[in-house]
Design a protein around this motif. Structure first.
Motif, PDB file in Angstrom:
ATOM      1  N   TYR A 189      -8.432   6.589   1.109  1.00 43.93           N
ATOM      2  CA  TYR A 189      -7.816   5.470   0.422  1.00 43.93           C
ATOM      3  C   TYR A 189      -8.661   4.940  -0.662  1.00 43.93           C
ATOM      4  O   TYR A 189     -10.199   5.086   0.434  1.00 43.93           O
ATOM      5  CB  TYR A 189      -7.311   4.238   1.023  1.00 43.93           C
ATOM      6  N   LEU A 241      -5.547   0.445  -6.510  1.00 39.17           N
ATOM      7  CA  LEU A 241      -5.857   0.898  -4.641  1.00 39.17           C
ATOM      8  C   LEU A 241      -4.870   1.755  -4.840  1.00 39.17           C
ATOM      9  O   LEU A 241      -4.106   1.985  -5.485  1.00 39.17           O
ATOM     10  CB  LEU A 241      -5.012  -0.084  -3.759  1.00 39.17           C
ATOM     11  N   THR A 292       1.507   5.810   0.739  1.00 41.44           N
ATOM     12  CA  THR A 292       1.224   6.558   0.950  1.00 41.44           C
ATOM     13  C   THR A 292       1.409   8.067   0.082  1.00 41.44           C
ATOM     14  O   THR A 292       0.638   9.031   0.822  1.00 41.44           O
ATOM     15  CB  THR A 292       2.091   7.136   2.055  1.00 41.44           C
ATOM     16  N   VAL A 311       0.871  -1.184   0.104  1.00 44.33           N
ATOM     17  CA  VAL A 311       0.088  -0.067   0.401  1.00 44.33           C
ATOM     18  C   VAL A 311       1.013   1.220   0.180  1.00 44.33           C
ATOM     19  O   VAL A 311       1.841   1.533   0.910  1.00 44.33           O
ATOM     20  CB  VAL A 311      -1.211   0.017   1.337  1.00 44.33           C
ATOM     21  N   LEU A 353      -0.682   3.772   8.079  1.00 48.44           N
ATOM     22  CA  LEU A 353      -1.522   3.940   7.163  1.00 48.44           C
ATOM     23  C   LEU A 353      -2.837   5.318   7.954  1.00 48.44           C
ATOM     24  O   LEU A 353      -3.225   4.235   8.665  1.00 48.44           O
ATOM     25  CB  LEU A 353      -2.275   2.918   6.697  1.00 48.44           C
ATOM     26  N   LYS A 355      -4.002   6.081  -2.823  1.00 47.68           N
ATOM     27  CA  LYS A 355      -4.261   6.961  -1.742  1.00 47.68           C
ATOM     28  C   LYS A 355      -5.003   8.937  -1.885  1.00 47.68           C
ATOM     29  O   LYS A 355      -4.299   8.811  -3.400  1.00 47.68           O
ATOM     30  CB  LYS A 355      -2.926   8.043  -0.909  1.00 47.68           C
TER      31      LYS A 355
END
Length: 161
Positions: free
Chosen positions: A138, A153, A63, A61, A134, A155
């Motif tokens: 999102y 996916l 940022t 994931v 996190l 941010k």
């Protein structure tokens, strides 16, 4: 032509939950696990109802709002699976340990009244994460259907970006 990230100004005061969802506070658990596979990857799991809805995210994931990450939807997991850490029963894997990379709570950001389950079915999930690593908004957007649906996916561009 490159797809531009969804630029939405969000704040922690965004809608906490959609009508009909469990949890008076609107907070639900999320977990990001790093574990072996072909290749090593991260699993993002969101508590929705009585299961953890899961996506495999090969690169993890990000940022950064400009980064889009492939997320492959996998099978739902039981809630007790979200606390699993340790070795997997895979003797051919040199390091079979599952690591909890981040954990915390999330809230549904959909302002159109869609529940989390409806959001997954519709192919657009918008959440506010409050985890150890996190933080902020999102989004998951389905890009194709199939046995293992593909999602992006990313941010959201917010105060935590």
């Amino acid at each position: 032509m490159r797809n531009k990230p969804l630029r939405t100004e969000l704040s922690p005061q965004a809608p906490a939950t959609s009508p009909g969802e469990p949890g008076a506070s609107g907070l639900h658990r999320f977990i990001v696990q790093r574990h072996p596979g072909s290749p090593w990857h991260y699993d993002l799991r969101l508590e929705i109802g009585d299961v953890m809805v899961s996506w495999a995210v090969p690169k993890g994931v990000s940022t950064e709002p400009d980064d889009r990450r492939l997320a492959i939807q996998t099978g739902d997991q039981p809630l007790d699976q979200s606390v699993f850490r340790g070795p997997l029963p895979a003797p051919d894997t040199p390091d079979p340990a599952v690591l909890v990379w981040d954990t915390g709570h999330y809230r549904n950001l959909r302002s159109d009244g869609r529940s989390m389950r409806q959001s997954v079915q519709d192919g657009l999930v918008q959440i506010w994460l409050e985890g150890g690593k996190l933080q902020g908004g999102y989004a998951l957007k389905r890009t194709y259907r199939g046995r293992h649906p593909g999602w992006q996916l990313f941010k959201l561009d917010d105060t935590a970006a």
